[in-house]
Write a protein that holds these residues in place. Structure first.
Motif, PDB file in Angstrom:
ATOM      1  N   VAL A 241       0.836  -1.204   0.000  1.00 45.61           N
ATOM      2  CA  VAL A 241       0.000   0.000   0.000  1.00 45.61           C
ATOM      3  C   VAL A 241       0.872   1.256   0.000  1.00 45.61           C
ATOM      4  N   ALA A 242       1.915   1.266   0.824  1.00 41.57           N
ATOM      5  CA  ALA A 242       2.802   2.434   0.908  1.00 41.57           C
ATOM      6  C   ALA A 242       3.509   2.686  -0.425  1.00 41.57           C
ATOM      7  N   VAL A 243       4.012   1.626  -1.044  1.00 43.54           N
ATOM      8  CA  VAL A 243       4.760   1.775  -2.298  1.00 43.54           C
ATOM      9  C   VAL A 243       3.840   2.190  -3.440  1.00 43.54           C
ATOM     10  N   LEU A 244       2.777   1.409  -3.660  1.00 42.29           N
ATOM     11  CA  LEU A 244       1.879   1.706  -4.773  1.00 42.29           C
ATOM     12  C   LEU A 244       1.144   3.030  -4.560  1.00 42.29           C
ATOM     13  N   GLY A 245       0.798   3.328  -3.309  1.00 40.25           N
ATOM     14  CA  GLY A 245       0.109   4.578  -3.027  1.00 40.25           C
ATOM     15  C   GLY A 245       0.961   5.786  -3.348  1.00 40.25           C
ATOM     16  N   TYR A 246       2.245   5.708  -3.011  1.00 37.04           N
ATOM     17  CA  TYR A 246       3.131   6.837  -3.315  1.00 37.04           C
ATOM     18  C   TYR A 246       3.218   7.073  -4.814  1.00 37.04           C
ATOM     19  N   TYR A 247       3.434   6.015  -5.575  1.00 36.69           N
ATOM     20  CA  TYR A 247       3.610   6.191  -7.018  1.00 36.69           C
ATOM     21  C   TYR A 247       2.297   6.553  -7.717  1.00 36.69           C
ATOM     22  N   LEU A 248       1.175   6.113  -7.169  1.00 37.29           N
ATOM     23  CA  LEU A 248      -0.116   6.548  -7.703  1.00 37.29           C
ATOM     24  C   LEU A 248      -0.281   8.050  -7.484  1.00 37.29           C
ATOM     25  N   ALA A 249       0.084   8.531  -6.290  1.00 38.14           N
ATOM     26  CA  ALA A 249      -0.012   9.959  -5.992  1.00 38.14           C
ATOM     27  C   ALA A 249       0.935  10.758  -6.892  1.00 38.14           C
ATOM     28  N   TRP A 250       2.142  10.229  -7.110  1.00 38.64           N
ATOM     29  CA  TRP A 250       3.109  10.898  -7.987  1.00 38.64           C
ATOM     30  C   TRP A 250       2.589  10.968  -9.430  1.00 38.64           C
ATOM     31  N   PHE A 251       1.993   9.880  -9.883  1.00 37.55           N
ATOM     32  CA  PHE A 251       1.481   9.833 -11.251  1.00 37.55           C
ATOM     33  C   PHE A 251       0.303  10.791 -11.446  1.00 37.55           C
ATOM     34  N   MET A 252      -0.565  10.889 -10.452  1.00 36.07           N
ATOM     35  CA  MET A 252      -1.771  11.714 -10.558  1.00 36.07           C
ATOM     36  C   MET A 252      -1.577  13.112  -9.977  1.00 36.07           C
ATOM     37  N   ASN A 253      -0.397  13.365  -9.371  1.00 34.47           N
ATOM     38  CA  ASN A 253      -0.151  14.636  -8.691  1.00 34.47           C
ATOM     39  C   ASN A 253      -1.236  14.896  -7.646  1.00 34.47           C
ATOM     40  N   ALA A 254      -1.472  13.889  -6.820  1.00 36.63           N
ATOM     41  CA  ALA A 254      -2.562  13.935  -5.849  1.00 36.63           C
ATOM     42  C   ALA A 254      -2.012  13.727  -4.436  1.00 36.63           C
ATOM     43  N   SER A 255      -2.909  13.720  -3.470  1.00 37.19           N
ATOM     44  CA  SER A 255      -2.543  13.505  -2.072  1.00 37.19           C
ATOM     45  C   SER A 255      -1.947  12.115  -1.882  1.00 37.19           C
TER      46      SER A 255
END
Length: 297
Positions: A241-255
């Motif tokens: 969750v920590a890894v995928l969540g960070y890169y999802l936020a980076w990709f979407m420029n989101a929280s």
């Protein structure tokens, strides 16, 4: 390098929250973490009023003490007033949160002290909140040391209290019959939950703490019936969750916290649909295969 520190601190918090969340889910007390994260507001305010300082350590002490009071009141209302667990949780945290709001408006209205600045953290700030020694040496993000220390405490707590925690969770009547105090271990567990919640929400934010305390253990619960495996799966899921969540936020420029919570929810949904034994789609395919076998016979 910033990404590394954010993912590391998120992973440490996720494992700590998830391991305790396994016990909370099985005890049907999954929302205790949410209750504590809101109910500690009066502790933060009182710590400020007594000390006159907005030092994070002082406020964490105040929050931790009120966190313990919260768990005591929840259990007291459940046992003595015969309220359902969810009702006692809702009553306790709304009442204490309201007390905190009143204290702020009455005594700290002219001070920059509100629930947003003292109650909710932001994981994106981890790389810039550094621990600097008295000699001026930078040791790295303070959150990593806090989260790492909490995780070590939780691992030791589970290791040395595994038998007692296991029995009081799955068979409290048997535990009592062999001399294990269910009340003592309940409060020890709630104390660990309070410590983890209070220490973690300053790092990652209250919403993400609740998500990490519920979603990974609930996902692991769908994947296995072995409790030790459930603990291991929860730890792995928390890191994912920590890894995928960070890169999802980076990709979407989101929280970042929001993205991690979304990933946790997606993983739970995937387990709900595809779990080998309990998955909805898995059961449908199994039933269809069984019908086809029956018809062929």
């Amino acid at each position: 390098m910033d990404a590394f520190w954010i993912i590391l601190s998120g992973s440490l918090v996720a494992v700590s929250c998830g391991l305790l969340g396994c016990y909370l889910i099985l005890r049907k007390m999954a929302m205790v973490g949410d209750a504590i994260s809101h109910a500690v507001l009066p502790g933060i305010v009182l710590a400020f009023l007594i000390s006159g300082s907005r030092n994070s350590f002082v406020m964490l002490i105040g929050a931790g003490l009120i966190g313990l009071l919260t768990t005591f009141l929840i259990e007291f209302f459940h046992r003595k007033a015969k309220l359902q667990s969810d009702a006692s949780i809702g009553l306790t945290f709304t009442w204490l949160f309201a007390v905190g709001v009143i204290l702020i408006s009455a005594f700290a209205g002219k001070v920059d002290l509100d629930q947003d600045c003292v109650l909710y953290g932001e994981i994106a700030y981890v790389p810039i909140d550094l621990w600097i020694t008295g000699a001026g040496q930078i040791m790295g993000p303070r959150a990593v040391y806090i989260s790492g220390s909490v995780l070590l405490i939780i691992l030791l707590f589970i290791k040395f209290g595994y038998k007692e925690l296991f029995l009081t969770t799955f068979d409290p009547a048997y535990a009592t019959s062999i001399g294990i105090s269910t009340t003592l271990w309940h409060y020890l567990l709630m104390g660990a939950v309070s410590l983890t919640t209070v220490a973690s929400f300053e790092v990652v934010g209250a919403i993400l703490v609740v998500a990490l305390m519920v979603a990974p253990p609930a996902t692991a619960y769908l994947l296995t019936e072995d409790f030790k495996k459930m603990l291991a799966y929860t730890a792995v899921l928390g890191i994912v969750v920590a890894v995928l969540g960070y890169y999802l936020a980076w990709f979407m420029n989101a929280s970042i916290a929001g993205a991690m919570s979304v990933v946790a929810g997606i993983l739970f949904l995937a387990a709900l649909l595809l779990s080998p034994k309990e998955g909805i789609i898995t059961k449908m395919l199994r039933n269809r295969a069984l019908r086809n076998q029956t018809q062929s016979i």
